[in-house]
Design an enzyme around this catalytic site. Structure first.
Site, short mmCIF file in Angstrom:
data_model
loop_
_atom_site.label_atom_id
_atom_site.label_comp_id
_atom_site.label_asym_id
_atom_site.label_seq_id
_atom_site.Cartn_x
_atom_site.Cartn_y
_atom_site.Cartn_z
N CYS A 112 0.82 -1.22 0.00
CA CYS A 112 0.00 0.00 0.00
C CYS A 112 0.85 1.27 0.00
O CYS A 112 0.34 2.35 -0.30
CB CYS A 112 -0.95 0.00 1.19
SG CYS A 112 -2.08 -1.40 1.15
N HIS A 251 -3.58 7.14 2.61
CA HIS A 251 -3.94 5.83 2.07
C HIS A 251 -5.34 5.49 2.58
O HIS A 251 -5.63 5.62 3.77
CB HIS A 251 -2.92 4.80 2.53
CG HIS A 251 -3.32 3.40 2.21
ND1 HIS A 251 -3.79 3.04 0.97
CD2 HIS A 251 -3.35 2.27 2.98
CE1 HIS A 251 -4.08 1.74 0.99
NE2 HIS A 251 -3.83 1.26 2.18
N ASN A 281 -10.11 -0.31 -0.16
CA ASN A 281 -8.64 -0.19 -0.13
C ASN A 281 -8.08 -0.72 -1.45
O ASN A 281 -8.11 -1.92 -1.70
CB ASN A 281 -8.12 -1.00 1.06
CG ASN A 281 -6.60 -0.95 1.19
OD1 ASN A 281 -5.90 -0.53 0.27
ND2 ASN A 281 -6.10 -1.42 2.31
#
Ligand code: COA
Length: 324
Positions: A112, A251, A281
């Site tokens: 990520c 994020h 996500n």
């Protein structure tokens, strides 16, 4: 020399998977998912649609916005943990399809945090002589999601975002990058099978080891801590107060995580770019996708100070401060 983001682009596959759809797949509810994560729906690639397909479309939009022809690119950096195949790098597939014949190309694997890591690498290349670098975050998380595991399958989605970095002698662009890792926490989020430790086999597939395994609660705690820590480090380095941040692009892992970070930093929610409700996500795609939406919505004026920060598997955490 600094590097400036001169164009952004993004792409998400059209297929929408709602929480109601997930209710039919695992024992969960829309109410639980929204309350615990803020996610209402996510995008899922169609069969046959791979990481490079999403990445190329985001890249084309970023190049168009930048007015930079693909043939002028010096480097293509592809942040992903769901590349088309182990070889060749997905960046090379994108390089070919864009016709970026002068460009070097490689993938960056930092889960990520991949986009923020790749942005820092691109920035370094520009500071040492490159003119134009394309940085892409693209993920088909649905390919490594265990659709029978309610603890993870509600979280992830597919998408891509891209930016074009160009050299500038102006006093703006990427002001700082701070990258960190702690491999002792590697088991918090991992895909145990399918690599050289546990090559693909019937056993790997039978035990569903090719999919993401995650310790949700522990990851949550570490996520809040590392996001706060990396934001503070970036602010201190640039001698900025929280009030001087015009836009924060975190994020997008969990709305509760973002709210907890905002609270601890004293940052008002209006200054935070959020799209987790629509995409979940999307790992390395999350920040460039959110950044592109903010740019296209007119949320970034020239001179604005933007903070990007991410955490992810590895464990990795990273930040970038950009003067727009
Ligand atoms: N639907 C309904 N119930 C669920 C569920 C789901 N999808 N997933 C878990 N549950 C249940 C659990 O089994 C548990 O039940 P129990 O109390 O009977 O044992 C209960 O809900 C609470 O589970 P818990 O894991 O404590 O929930 P949580 O509040 O920590 O939320 C996450 C779970 C995954 C949403 C949260 O931990 C999280 O977001 N972690 C960070 C993940 C992340 O950011 N990962 C990516 C990093 S880049």
């Amino acid at each position: 020399m600094r590097s400036r983001i001169v164009g952004t682009g993004s792409y998400v596959p059209p297929r929408v998977l709602t929480n109601a759809d997930l209710e039919r797949m695992v024992e969960t509810s829309d109410e639980w998912i929204v309350k615990r994560t803020g996610i209402k729906e996510r995008r899922v690639a169609s069969p046959g649609e791979a990481c490079s397909d999403l990445g190329v479309r985001a890249a084309e939009r970023a190049l168009e916005a930048a007015g930079v022809p693909a043939g002028d690119l010096d480097f293509i950096l592809m942040a992903t943990c769901t590349g088309d195949a182990p070889l060749p790098s997905t960046a090379c597939l994108v390089q070919h399809r864009l016709g970026a014949t002068r460009a070097a190309a490689c993938d960056v694997s930092a889960a990520c945090c991949g986009f923020v890591y790749a942005l820092a690498v691109g920035d370094s290349f520009i500071r040492t002589g490159a003119q134009h670098v394309l940085v892409i975050g693209s993920e088909v998380m649905s390919a490594i999601t265990d659709w029978t595991d309610r603890g993870t399958c509600i979280l992830f989605g597919d998408g891509a975002g891209a930016v074009v970095l160009s050299a500038t002698d102006e006093d703006r662009g990427i002001l700082s990058s701070h990258l960190h890792s702690d491999g002792s926490l590697g088991d918090l989020i991992c895909v145990p099978g399918g690599g050289s430790r546990m090559p693909p086999s019937e056993k790997v597939v039978a035990e569903r080891m090719q999919y993401i395994k995650m310790k949700g609660n522990e990851t949550y705690e570490v996520a809040v801590k590392t996001l706060v820590r990396s934001a503070k480090e970036a602010l201190e380095h640039n001698k900025l107060s929280v009030g001087e941040i015009d836009l924060y692009v975190p994020h997008q892992a969990n709305l509760r995580i973002i709210k907890a970070v905002a609270h601890r930093l004293g940052l008002p929610m209006e200054k935070i770019v959020l799209n987790i409700d629509r995409y979940g996500n999307t790992s390395a795609a999350s920040i460039p996708l959110a950044l592109d939406e903010a740019v296209r919505a007119g949320r970034l004026q020239e001179g604005a100070t933007v903070l990007l920060s991410a955490f992810g598997s590895g464990l990795t955490w990273a930040s970038s401060v950009v003067r727009w």
